[in-house]
Design an enzyme around this catalytic site. Structure first.
Site, PDB file in Angstrom:
ATOM      1  CE  LYS A 117      -3.637   0.169   2.606  1.00 34.67           C
ATOM      2  NZ  LYS A 117      -4.510   0.157   3.804  1.00 34.67           N
ATOM      3  CE1 TYR A 154      26.992  10.122  14.065  1.00 37.68           C
ATOM      4  CE2 TYR A 154      29.018  10.513  12.838  1.00 37.68           C
ATOM      5  CZ  TYR A 154      27.679  10.193  12.863  1.00 37.68           C
ATOM      6  OH  TYR A 154      27.007   9.959  11.690  1.00 37.68           O
ATOM      7  CE  LYS A 211      26.016  13.130  12.988  1.00 37.00           C
ATOM      8  NZ  LYS A 211      24.984  13.173  11.926  1.00 37.00           N
ATOM      9  CG  ASP A 229      23.174  16.093  11.040  1.00 36.23           C
ATOM     10  OD1 ASP A 229      21.994  16.394  11.298  1.00 36.23           O
ATOM     11  OD2 ASP A 229      23.498  15.004  10.529  1.00 36.23           O
ATOM     12  CD  GLU A 270      20.357  12.209   7.713  1.00 37.76           C
ATOM     13  OE1 GLU A 270      20.496  11.212   8.454  1.00 37.76           O
ATOM     14  OE2 GLU A 270      21.216  13.110   7.599  1.00 37.76           O
ATOM     15  CG  HIS A 314      22.480  10.405   4.966  1.00 34.88           C
ATOM     16  ND1 HIS A 314      22.074   9.090   5.016  1.00 34.88           N
ATOM     17  CD2 HIS A 314      23.044  10.671   6.171  1.00 34.88           C
ATOM     18  CE1 HIS A 314      22.388   8.578   6.189  1.00 34.88           C
ATOM     19  NE2 HIS A 314      22.975   9.519   6.915  1.00 34.88           N
ATOM     20  CD  GLU A 364      26.864  12.051   5.242  1.00 27.46           C
ATOM     21  OE1 GLU A 364      26.859  12.585   6.358  1.00 27.46           O
ATOM     22  OE2 GLU A 364      25.922  11.344   4.827  1.00 27.46           O
TER      23      GLU A 364
END
Length: 386
Positions: A100, A155, A183, A212, A264, A321, A340
């Protein structure tokens, strides 16, 4: 040409890092092999695909829904009626039988991994690179000789402060990248301001730094971060709020003069269309980051690019991304703005094939058959016996 088997496996991508939302210590991905009955050099021609980091492996959907549909499809359902060659777009439609509309999420990741393998197989059957196949079909026939890339990292790591962050991102620049991303949103605004300031100071110009938030913020927080970030003159401020909160994105775009980036976590052409309808993205400065491997594969990504073009967006504003070899090929074949790269995380999917070093922020595009997975040693070892 017939498909004789489709096999999948889960591989680990775990790393002791986190962003504003996710701890990646248990991250996984799906890899897929689609084998044909065409034999060359004593081996069946086989296409390979994988999912991008961030959404976990989807083996059950691949095994229970995608694979049976492909294997029971009539031969003509998978082939171009004019040429008799494998047509991944037709194969993608076969995988959608019984599904669906809406409810993309994990389904888009599963079908995307198989779709990637279909495009790899189609290019190999034609004995050309995926970049060239894409350019022939969707890009006017010309493949870019090199592609602009940026290094995604920065990160949050246990016990690591701004000094470790600067060391990591400076290392990427020493390796040939010019632009880096870190980040935000996983600490207080004050702590993140310190982190951003340290990186910008080490790089020397905020135009080489992106941030980000991974969709973490509500509207008030997104606006507060925008006020903090704007004086730095950053490359972009990425995914401030929930990816489907187009009203938040629109309000942020009205108040933040710098560049925004998002997309992304939009997995269908309808979702990306709604972003452009209602999110007030600005084609003169903002960036679109839809991830082909997570959004039903290259087939749906081509639809997203075409739809955005109809709405006045140049292909140069797409920077997908994913951080891997697939997106390098698509960027080269479609003439996108870049892609990226994950040079330090999400191995073995992250990064490009072994013979493509980064120089002056760009990666040379090589002429190999398919995506080139066989030439990326750390990734190929997971596929070799699949």
């Amino acid at each position: 040409m017939r498909i004789t088997s489709v096999r999948e496996r889960q591989i680990p991508l775990g790393a002791d890092i986190r962003n504003a939302y996710v701890d990646f210590s248990t991250m996984t991905a799906s890899i897929v092999a689609v084998e044909s009955d065409v034999v060359r050099d004593g081996k069946p021609v086989t296409g390979y695909g994988f999912s991008s980091p961030g959404r976990y492996a989807q083996g059950e959907i691949i095994r229970e829904r995608a694979v049976p549909r492909l294997l029971r499809a009539a031969r003509e359902e998978l082939l171009d009626p004019g040429t008799g060659e494998l047509d991944p777009v037709r194969a993608n439609a076969v995988m959608f039988q019984g599904e669906k509309p809406g409810g993309h999420g994990d389904r888009s990741v599963a079908l995307g991994a198989v779709d990637v393998a279909m495009w790899d197989l189609a290019a190999k059957l034609r004995e050309q690179s995926l970049a060239q196949l894409v350019a022939d079909r969707f890009g006017g026939g010309s493949v870019s000789q090199s592609v602009w890339v940026y290094a995604a990292g920065g990160y949050y790591q246990p016990g690591a402060g701004p000094e470790a962050l600067v060391e990591e991102l400076t290392g990427y620049r020493e390796a040939g990248f010019e632009h880096v991303k870190l980040k935000i949103g996983g600490a207080s605004l004050a702590e993140d301001a310190e982190r951003v300031a340290a990186v910008v100071e080490s790089v020397g110009d905020g135009a080489y730094v992106a941030v980000d938030a991974n969709g973490r913020f509500d509207l008030d927080t997104a606006l507060a971060y925008g006020r903090m970030l704007e004086p730095f003159g950053l490359l972009w401020y990425e995914e401030a709020g929930d990816p489907l909160d187009y009203a938040l994105n629109a309000e942020l775009s009205r108040s933040y003069a710098g560049s925004l980036a998002t997309g992304e976590n939009l997995f269908s052409v309808q979702d990306s269309r709604n972003l452009l309808r209602y999110g007030e993205m600005r084609p003169d400065r903002d960036w679109l980051q839809m991830d082909p491997a997570l959004s039903y594969g290259p087939t749906e990504f081509f639809r997203m690019v075409a739809d955005a073009e109809e709405r006045g967006w140049p292909r140069g504003r797409f920077v997908p991304h994913g951080g891997h070899q697939l997106n390098l090929a698509l960027a080269a074949g479609l003439g996108l703005g870049g892609t990226e790269c994950y040079p330090g995380v999400f191995k073995p999917v992250g990064g490009f094939i072994d013979s493509t070093p980064v120089s002056a922020g760009r990666v040379k595009v090589l002429d190999h058959h398919g995506i080139g997975i066989e030439e990326k040693a750390d990734l190929w070892r997971h596929f070799e016996d699949l």
